[in-house]
Design a protein around this motif. Structure first.
Motif, PDB file in Angstrom:
ATOM      1  N   PHE A  73       0.863  -1.170   0.000  1.00 53.91           N
ATOM      2  CA  PHE A  73       0.000   0.000   0.000  1.00 53.91           C
ATOM      3  C   PHE A  73       0.899   1.220   0.000  1.00 53.91           C
ATOM      4  N   SER A  74       0.496   2.262  -0.705  1.00 57.96           N
ATOM      5  CA  SER A  74       1.375   3.418  -0.824  1.00 57.96           C
ATOM      6  C   SER A  74       0.789   4.702  -0.259  1.00 57.96           C
ATOM      7  N   GLY A  75      -0.370   4.656   0.336  1.00 56.81           N
ATOM      8  CA  GLY A  75      -1.004   5.867   0.856  1.00 56.81           C
ATOM      9  C   GLY A  75      -0.334   6.385   2.119  1.00 56.81           C
ATOM     10  N   GLN A  76      -0.722   7.588   2.510  1.00 54.94           N
ATOM     11  CA  GLN A  76      -0.210   8.237   3.708  1.00 54.94           C
ATOM     12  C   GLN A  76      -1.203   8.039   4.844  1.00 54.94           C
ATOM     13  N   ALA A  77      -0.779   7.350   5.905  1.00 53.28           N
ATOM     14  CA  ALA A  77      -1.668   7.084   7.041  1.00 53.28           C
ATOM     15  C   ALA A  77      -1.913   8.361   7.829  1.00 53.28           C
ATOM     16  N   LEU A  78      -3.191   8.686   8.050  1.00 54.23           N
ATOM     17  CA  LEU A  78      -3.561   9.813   8.899  1.00 54.23           C
ATOM     18  C   LEU A  78      -3.682   9.377  10.350  1.00 54.23           C
ATOM     19  N   GLN A  79      -4.053   8.109  10.549  1.00 54.67           N
ATOM     20  CA  GLN A  79      -4.165   7.513  11.884  1.00 54.67           C
ATOM     21  C   GLN A  79      -3.727   6.062  11.768  1.00 54.67           C
ATOM     22  N   THR A  80      -3.198   5.533  12.861  1.00 55.84           N
ATOM     23  CA  THR A  80      -2.862   4.112  12.905  1.00 55.84           C
ATOM     24  C   THR A  80      -3.380   3.521  14.202  1.00 55.84           C
ATOM     25  N   ARG A  81      -3.532   2.217  14.183  1.00 62.98           N
ATOM     26  CA  ARG A  81      -3.927   1.492  15.389  1.00 62.98           C
ATOM     27  C   ARG A  81      -3.286   0.112  15.325  1.00 62.98           C
ATOM     28  N   GLN A  82      -2.790  -0.339  16.447  1.00 64.90           N
ATOM     29  CA  GLN A  82      -2.184  -1.660  16.544  1.00 64.90           C
ATOM     30  C   GLN A  82      -3.201  -2.655  17.091  1.00 64.90           C
ATOM     31  N   VAL A  83      -3.359  -3.794  16.411  1.00 66.90           N
ATOM     32  CA  VAL A  83      -4.205  -4.893  16.882  1.00 66.90           C
ATOM     33  C   VAL A  83      -3.307  -6.117  16.887  1.00 66.90           C
ATOM     34  N   GLY A  84      -2.833  -6.508  18.062  1.00 68.26           N
ATOM     35  CA  GLY A  84      -1.840  -7.582  18.136  1.00 68.26           C
ATOM     36  C   GLY A  84      -0.586  -7.146  17.403  1.00 68.26           C
ATOM     37  N   ASN A  85      -0.138  -7.939  16.445  1.00 65.79           N
ATOM     38  CA  ASN A  85       1.056  -7.565  15.679  1.00 65.79           C
ATOM     39  C   ASN A  85       0.700  -6.944  14.328  1.00 65.79           C
ATOM     40  N   VAL A  86      -0.546  -6.508  14.165  1.00 64.73           N
ATOM     41  CA  VAL A  86      -1.023  -5.939  12.904  1.00 64.73           C
ATOM     42  C   VAL A  86      -1.220  -4.435  13.068  1.00 64.73           C
ATOM     43  N   GLU A  87      -0.675  -3.661  12.121  1.00 62.42           N
ATOM     44  CA  GLU A  87      -0.865  -2.217  12.134  1.00 62.42           C
ATOM     45  C   GLU A  87      -1.944  -1.839  11.121  1.00 62.42           C
ATOM     46  N   LEU A  88      -3.021  -1.234  11.611  1.00 57.30           N
ATOM     47  CA  LEU A  88      -4.106  -0.734  10.776  1.00 57.30           C
ATOM     48  C   LEU A  88      -3.797   0.721  10.435  1.00 57.30           C
ATOM     49  N   LYS A  89      -4.020   1.095   9.164  1.00 62.04           N
ATOM     50  CA  LYS A  89      -3.709   2.456   8.720  1.00 62.04           C
ATOM     51  C   LYS A  89      -4.943   3.090   8.097  1.00 62.04           C
ATOM     52  N   TYR A  90      -5.354   4.225   8.656  1.00 56.59           N
ATOM     53  CA  TYR A  90      -6.481   4.979   8.115  1.00 56.59           C
ATOM     54  C   TYR A  90      -5.946   6.018   7.147  1.00 56.59           C
ATOM     55  N   GLU A  91      -6.551   6.065   5.947  1.00 55.32           N
ATOM     56  CA  GLU A  91      -6.127   6.990   4.899  1.00 55.32           C
ATOM     57  C   GLU A  91      -7.338   7.678   4.288  1.00 55.32           C
ATOM     58  N   GLU A  92      -7.105   8.830   3.705  1.00 59.49           N
ATOM     59  CA  GLU A  92      -8.131   9.528   2.936  1.00 59.49           C
ATOM     60  C   GLU A  92      -7.526   9.953   1.605  1.00 59.49           C
ATOM     61  N   GLN A  93      -8.344   9.941   0.558  1.00 59.19           N
ATOM     62  CA  GLN A  93      -7.883  10.388  -0.756  1.00 59.19           C
ATOM     63  C   GLN A  93      -9.025  11.118  -1.451  1.00 59.19           C
ATOM     64  N   ALA A  94      -8.755  12.343  -1.902  1.00 55.10           N
ATOM     65  CA  ALA A  94      -9.741  13.112  -2.657  1.00 55.10           C
ATOM     66  C   ALA A  94      -9.816  12.581  -4.084  1.00 55.10           C
ATOM     67  N   TYR A  95     -11.049  12.455  -4.587  1.00 58.42           N
ATOM     68  CA  TYR A  95     -11.296  12.025  -5.959  1.00 58.42           C
ATOM     69  C   TYR A  95     -12.149  13.074  -6.655  1.00 58.42           C
ATOM     70  N   LYS A  96     -11.878  13.266  -7.921  1.00 63.02           N
ATOM     71  CA  LYS A  96     -12.704  14.132  -8.751  1.00 63.02           C
ATOM     72  C   LYS A  96     -13.095  13.310  -9.982  1.00 63.02           C
ATOM     73  N   PHE A  97     -14.391  13.086 -10.149  1.00 68.68           N
ATOM     74  CA  PHE A  97     -14.908  12.358 -11.294  1.00 68.68           C
ATOM     75  C   PHE A  97     -15.405  13.392 -12.294  1.00 68.68           C
ATOM     76  N   VAL A  98     -14.961  13.268 -13.548  1.00 68.16           N
ATOM     77  CA  VAL A  98     -15.243  14.313 -14.539  1.00 68.16           C
ATOM     78  C   VAL A  98     -15.740  13.713 -15.850  1.00 68.16           C
ATOM     79  N   PRO A  99     -16.484  14.520 -16.650  1.00 67.22           N
ATOM     80  CA  PRO A  99     -16.900  14.079 -17.983  1.00 67.22           C
ATOM     81  C   PRO A  99     -15.695  14.002 -18.939  1.00 67.22           C
ATOM     82  N   PHE A 100     -15.878  13.320 -20.059  1.00 71.84           N
ATOM     83  CA  PHE A 100     -14.801  13.168 -21.035  1.00 71.84           C
ATOM     84  C   PHE A 100     -14.309  14.514 -21.567  1.00 71.84           C
TER      85      PHE A 100
END
Length: 169
Positions: A73-100
């Protein structure tokens, strides 16, 4: 779901329902074939599970994608949380959907260049959306839980991901 799972080469973690009211709706398996550094199709085909969930109280949908494709995964984590030995990463990404026929603005080009915006072509009107995601790797399997324009906070999405990550296989 059991027949779908037979098509996978890995055992995914998933839930029928979450503590916050999201419930399983449906699922499908799709195939992905990687490209090499020259853009040629590689011989191996990877299978991915997509499980869709719905919350009747909010009317919102989210998807859980599970796969074992060997890339990170290549996103930038805004928040993380550890569950056992697993790191969860919260990310956000802006999208713009446009006509042709949409002409990109200077601001669009700048946002594309700095990675703060993804533009997708093919809608009738311009739509701006926020993709909220939690990603993690567990036992060699990648998980990506996501939805557009959710009313959930990062902590709430991390709570949901933690429910899945806590499942013992």
């Amino acid at each position: 779901m059991p027949k779908l799972l037979d098509r996978l080469s890995f055992e995914p973690r998933y839930l029928q329902s979450f503590a916050n009211g999201y419930s399983f709706v449906d699922a499908h398996v799709s195939s992905t074939q990687g490209l090499d550094e020259r853009g040629r199709r590689m011989s191996h085909v990877y299978m991915e599970l997509y499980a869709n969930y719905y919350n009747p109280a909010s009317g919102e949908n989210l998807t859980l994608n599970v796969n074992n494709i060997p890339n990170g995964f290549s996103g930038q984590a805004l928040q993380t949380r550890q569950v056992g030995n697993v790191e969860l990463k919260y990310e956000e990404q802006a999208y713009k959907f446009v006509p042709f026929d949409y002409v990109l603005t200077d601001a669009d080009w700048a946002a594309l260049a700095d990675g703060s915006l993804v533009i997708s072509i093919g809608t009738d009107t311009v739509e701006n959306n926020l993709l909220q995601s939690v990603v993690w790797v567990q036992d060699g399997v990648k998980y990506h839980m996501f939805g557009f324009d959710l009313s959930l906070s990062g902590d709430e999405l991390l709570d949901m991901a933690a429910e899945i990550a806590a499942i013992e296989l």
